[in-house]
Design a protein around this motif. Structure first.
Motif, PDB file in Angstrom:
ATOM      1  N   SER A 179      27.153 -16.056 -25.015  1.00 58.30           N
ATOM      2  CA  SER A 179      26.906 -15.949 -26.450  1.00 58.30           C
ATOM      3  C   SER A 179      27.900 -16.789 -27.244  1.00 58.30           C
ATOM      4  O   SER A 179      27.562 -17.308 -28.305  1.00 58.30           O
ATOM      5  CB  SER A 179      26.948 -14.485 -26.905  1.00 58.30           C
ATOM      6  N   ALA A 180      29.109 -16.962 -26.738  1.00 57.83           N
ATOM      7  CA  ALA A 180      30.077 -17.831 -27.409  1.00 57.83           C
ATOM      8  C   ALA A 180      29.643 -19.294 -27.312  1.00 57.83           C
ATOM      9  O   ALA A 180      29.797 -20.052 -28.279  1.00 57.83           O
ATOM     10  CB  ALA A 180      31.456 -17.655 -26.804  1.00 57.83           C
TER      11      ALA A 180
ATOM     12  N   GLN B  71      24.701 -11.174 -26.842  1.00 60.01           N
ATOM     13  CA  GLN B  71      25.695 -10.606 -25.931  1.00 60.01           C
ATOM     14  C   GLN B  71      25.019  -9.820 -24.810  1.00 60.01           C
ATOM     15  O   GLN B  71      25.434  -9.899 -23.657  1.00 60.01           O
ATOM     16  CB  GLN B  71      26.654  -9.711 -26.699  1.00 60.01           C
TER      17      GLN B  71
ATOM     18  N   GLY C 255      25.762 -12.370 -22.120  1.00 63.97           N
ATOM     19  CA  GLY C 255      27.149 -11.998 -21.878  1.00 63.97           C
ATOM     20  C   GLY C 255      28.058 -12.609 -22.934  1.00 63.97           C
ATOM     21  O   GLY C 255      27.630 -13.368 -23.798  1.00 63.97           O
ATOM     22  N   ASP C 256      29.347 -12.297 -22.842  1.00 64.17           N
ATOM     23  CA  ASP C 256      30.299 -12.771 -23.843  1.00 64.17           C
ATOM     24  C   ASP C 256      30.448 -14.285 -23.826  1.00 64.17           C
ATOM     25  O   ASP C 256      30.411 -14.939 -24.869  1.00 64.17           O
ATOM     26  CB  ASP C 256      31.668 -12.129 -23.626  1.00 64.17           C
TER      27      ASP C 256
ATOM     28  N   TRP D  31      23.653 -11.444 -32.785  1.00 66.97           N
ATOM     29  CA  TRP D  31      24.818 -11.503 -31.901  1.00 66.97           C
ATOM     30  C   TRP D  31      24.763 -10.419 -30.830  1.00 66.97           C
ATOM     31  O   TRP D  31      25.122 -10.652 -29.676  1.00 66.97           O
ATOM     32  CB  TRP D  31      26.097 -11.384 -32.709  1.00 66.97           C
TER      33      TRP D  31
END
Length: 161
Positions: A49-50, A41, A45-46, A37
């Motif tokens: 990665s989501a 990230q 980036g956020d 994770w």
């Protein structure tokens, strides 16, 4: 709460991942998930990665070798491969990561690409770089102890003592 219809459910792909490290490395599922994770990230980036997900579903690691099944959303497999390529250490232990294959179900992924128990490791004394050294031998790979760490070698680089 009702389930979503089949055509609205997320579709997944499952990556079989091989792991290799030094014999004394202690890598567990939680630390590998955290490293994955963190790498996602940093690379994507956020939001990226989501979208990727990157959940570790199954994990096994012992005697410096192991394997895992990692989940990704369909269409995000190449990005997950890129993230896995950036993972080089887990909790301070150097780790080599290789994707063995991709499948549409966990069962097919495990049957095709997860090989079961790791190779048998054997401890013995070898001659490496002109000196007697303690080593761990796995197949044709040799991890020779050179004081403060290990050096990876092959059977051609050493002589049995």
């Amino acid at each position: 709460m009702k389930h979503l219809p089949k055509h609205l459910r997320p579709r997944w792909r499952y990556l079989a991942v091989g792991l290799e490290s030094w014999p004394e490395a202690d890598v567990d599922r939680r630390s590998f998930q955290r490293a994955l994770w963190f790498a996602a990230q940093n690379l994507l980036g956020d939001a990226g990665s989501a979208d990727l997900d990157g959940s570790v579903l199954t994990f096994r690691f012992e005697d410096g070798a192991g394997e895992a099944v990692v989940r990704a959303r369909r269409g995000e497999v190449e990005r997950l491969r890129a993230v896995l390529a950036t993972v080089d250490a887990v909790d301070g232990d150097d780790v080599g990561v290789v994707v063995r294959g991709v499948s549409g179900t966990v069962r097919a992924c495990e049957e095709k690409y997860i090989r079961g128990p790791a190779e048998v490791s054997e401890e013995r004394n070898v001659v490496f770089a002109g000196a007697d050294r303690h080593a761990v031998v796995r197949g044709d790979r040799v991890d020779a102890d050179v004081g403060g760490g290990h050096v990876g070698a092959t059977a051609l680089d050493i002589r049995d003592n």
